[in-house]
Design an enzyme around this catalytic site. Structure first.
Site, PDB file in Angstrom:
ATOM      1  N   ASP A  28       0.755  -1.248   0.000  1.00  0.00           N
ATOM      2  CA  ASP A  28       0.000   0.000   0.000  1.00  0.00           C
ATOM      3  C   ASP A  28       0.794   1.312   0.000  1.00  0.00           C
ATOM      4  OD1 ASP A  28      -1.631  -2.151   0.425  1.00  0.00           O
ATOM      5  OD2 ASP A  28      -2.341  -1.517   2.382  1.00  0.00           O
ATOM      6  N   GLU A  88       3.203  -9.490  11.502  1.00  0.00           N
ATOM      7  CA  GLU A  88       2.843  -9.094  10.130  1.00  0.00           C
ATOM      8  C   GLU A  88       4.109  -8.689   9.360  1.00  0.00           C
ATOM      9  OE1 GLU A  88       0.088  -5.853  10.259  1.00  0.00           O
ATOM     10  OE2 GLU A  88      -0.574  -6.114   8.173  1.00  0.00           O
TER      11      GLU A  88
END
Ligand code: 9WN
Length: 426
Positions: free
Chosen positions: A165, A389
């Protein structure tokens, strides 16, 4: 003490939903497209039937135009993630989706994921491939007809479509985007991850502005789009998955030539994205007509392609000072760049899916030594950080959310000896 394998299986169990695996309990309550691809690749090691379901459930969200959406929404979870199903309204359902979905897409990992899942359980492979092949062929046709209008390479129309992103690759293009989105931006994500490790307010204002623009024009892929970028990782995965579709077609006794030709066309066109000064591929801004001069891990991902002419050069860059020299895992962004941030989302940290793809590419390129080093560091970072993550590429300190889906799945694959795309495609 439970083994890391058992612990990884527990994470996948805890994130198990009806027919799919959510990326993480708090932060990501829905089904994400490329997450499901990586998760299926890991699940094939322990539960091939569940791996098949993961992909089949995702395909319920496919639109009539062929697109496989970025998100297939879980009902009743809109207050927990934004944008929710309410943001997109009925756009997907009106266009054939059997579930509420986003209008965007994510990188096309699905073809290679389906082939790997099929290979893991030959007895059930034919029936599974018969079901997924037409859907995956339609998905690739969508990319070709709607996203690659000007040539062989597909464009993305929003940063979320890259899966990376807030990578610096999009910075200059995002500068052109207004910040006055109509949506009230709530940021439920900040309840589950540190604000300093997520995209900022300015990013979100622009993300929503582009998303509203796309949604309000019926999610049409036309020339009026305000953000049109050609991402090297997205296109490399498309070429790899196109090779996988050729293999799947062959297994089903269907024509393979169109898939092979398209895979070769994409791979050849990727060359236009190579920046000699950086020693890696980069993104092309289709509106400004320029290549972005930033070295990111996305520019190394073409290493997944069998027979890539520039493999040796990419390995040199990967193992050099911009990336692995002095680090344990490949960072998402050039470590020599002044604005490299080792804990900030896609602007520095190492991600497990990227390192898994690179390890696989390295092994196939004859650099099993470097691949094993990455896999060892993935295992160590997952064990020390409770399946984070993303991690600091040097210290392996955990960042983002924990007990993350693809981290667990790909660690399972690493523990099982890793994957070879070359073997899967043979
Ligand atoms: C937007 C789910 C997804 C991943 C992406 C990652 C992150 C979402 C977000 O989480 O993106 O899609 O809210 O930031 O960047 O790669 O698919 O795990």
């Amino acid at each position: 003490m439970v083994s890391l394998r058992t612990a990884a299986i527990e994470v996948l169990e805890e994130n198990r939903m009806a027919g799919f695996t959510r990326p993480a309990r708090g932060l990501y309550p829905h089904q994400w497209s490329w997450d499901s691809g990586f998760i299926a690749i890991g699940l094939r090691r322990i539960a091939p039937a569940r791996a098949r379901d993961e992909l089949l459930t995702l395909l319920r969200g496919q639109w009539r135009d062929g697109r496989i959406p970025q998100i297939v929404y879980t009902a009743g979870a809109d207050d927990r993630y934004q944008p929710g199903a309410d943001f997109w309204g009925d756009a997907g359902r009106e266009l054939g989706a059997a579930a509420a979905t986003a209008g965007f897409v994510q990188p096309p990992i699905h073809g290679i994921a389906a082939l790997l899942v099929a290979r893991a359980d030959p007895e059930h492979a034919p029936a599974f491939l018969e079901r997924v092949y037409p859907a995956l062929a339609a998905w690739h046709d969508y990319l070709s007809e709607r996203r690659a209008r000007d040539g062989a390479l597909a464009e993305i129309v929003h940063p979320w479509e890259s899966g990376t992103d807030n990578t610096p690759l999009w910075d200059a293009a995002l500068e052109r985007i207004p910040r006055d989105a109509a949506t009230e931006i709530r940021r439920p994500d900040l309840q589950h991850a540190d604000a300093g490790e997520r995209p900022g307010r300015k990013d979100y204002e622009r993300y929503f502005w582009i998303a509203e623009h796309y949604r309000d024009r019926g999610c049409r892929d036309d020339d009026a789009l305000p953000f049109r970028m050609v991402d090297p990782a997205f296109n490399a995965l498309w070429a790899l998955s196109e090779h996988a579709l050729a293999r799947i077609a062959a297994l089903l006794g269907r024509p393979v030539a169109a898939h092979e030709e398209r895979a070769e066309r994409i791979a050849a066109a990727l060359d236009e994205l190579f920046l000699d000064a950086l020693g890696c591929y980069t993104a092309y801004d289709a509106i400004a007509g320029v290549l972005v001069e930033r070295a990111t891990a996305s520019g190394l991902v073409p290493l997944v392609l069998p027979g890539l002419g520039r493999a040796e050069r990419l390995v040199t860059t990967l193992t050099g000072p911009r990336f692995l020299d002095g680090a344990r895992l490949v960072p998402s962004y050039d470590r020599t760049a002044a604005d490299h941030l080792p804990g900030q989302y896609w602007r520095g940290p190492a991600w497990f899916n990227v390192n898994w793809m690179l390890a696989t590419g390295l092994r196939d390129a004859g650099r099993g030594d470097v691949a094993s080093g990455l896999e060892r560091a993935m295992v160590e970072a997952a064990a020390a950080g409770d399946f984070p993550e993303y991690v600091d590429p040097v210290t392996l300190a955990p960042h983002g959310t924990r007990r993350f889906g693809w981290t667990s799945a790909l660690v399972l694959d690493a523990l099982a000896g890793g994957t070879s795309f070359r073997e899967a495609l043979a």
